[in-house]
Write an enzyme that holds these catalytic residues in place. Structure first.
Site: not given
Length: 226
Positions: A127, A129
């Site tokens: 991930d 983000r």
């Protein structure tokens, strides 16, 4: 790098009701994020809120490979029903790897990889983000207490570390289908998301709920068993 700034706002009528759309931009990179706001969210009371990461395939192309579009619609509907809340549209497509790389990851998933294995094979983290910008957006909207619509513990941790008081996590378990069950299972087992999922076996759903730690965390224990 300078913090994100609030740069513009306007009314936005939707099928869920009338929202205010607020635009945010980093002054140096011109990277953009938006928020949809309904009602008075700057009164100091906890606000029903959703941090929704951009998903072109799910949000606008009705893909069944994920639960994103279902979560977006459900969050907006719940905010509308309360008459007050905010949805931050966090523009980091494909968990931060971008649209074209997400399609590349889809191709690897077609060959049998799960979402995390595909990201790693492409040279990315599971991930990519950064949710910290969402805390800055909450600050610009004068929101410091939220009831966060999420299944993702990383969003909660980031908000708390940034000084946003998450007074409640509101589960958002919607959109399960035969195309995304493995995706949801990966999010639950490998990323720690709080997901109630049926695991594709309707006959053993009750048995599954009783044995799956992720589902147990979401299914209330009867009072006579507490």
């Amino acid at each position: 790098m300078a913090k994100i700034q609030l740069v513009t706002e306007a009314n936005l009528p939707t099928e869920f009701g009338l929202f205010k759309i607020v635009g945010f931009e980093f002054p140096e990179t011109k990277k953009e994020h938006i928020a949809l706001v309904m009602g008075d969210i700057a009164d100091g009371k906890p606000v029903l809120a959703r941090i929704h990461s951009e998903c072109l395939t799910g949000d606008t192309l009705y893909s069944l490979k994920c639960d994103c579009g279902f979560q977006l619609a459900t969050a907006l509907r719940q905010i509308s029903e309360e008459g007050r809340g905010v949805l931050i549209y966090h523009r980091e497509e494909g968990r931060g790897i971008g649209l074209i790389n997400k399609i590349r990851a889809y191709a690897l998933q077609d060959q049998g990889m799960d979402t995390i294995e595909a990201n790693l094979a492409l040279g990315f983290a599971a991930d990519e983000r950064n949710f910290a910008v969402c805390a800055d957006i909450f600050d610009l909207l004068a929101v410091n207490q939220v009831r966060l619509l999420t299944n993702n513990p990383a969003k909660i941790d980031t908000m708390k570390k940034a000084g946003i008081n998450v007074v409640e996590r509101v589960p958002l378990n919607v959109g399960e289908n035969r195309y995304n069950r493995a995706y949801l299972d990966t999010k639950a087992k490998k990323m720690g998301h709080y997901i109630v999922h049926h695991n594709g076996d309707a006959q053993n759903t009750e048995k599954h709920f009783l044995s799956c730690p992720h589902c147990l965390s979401e299914v209330p224990t009867p009072q006579n068993e507490q």
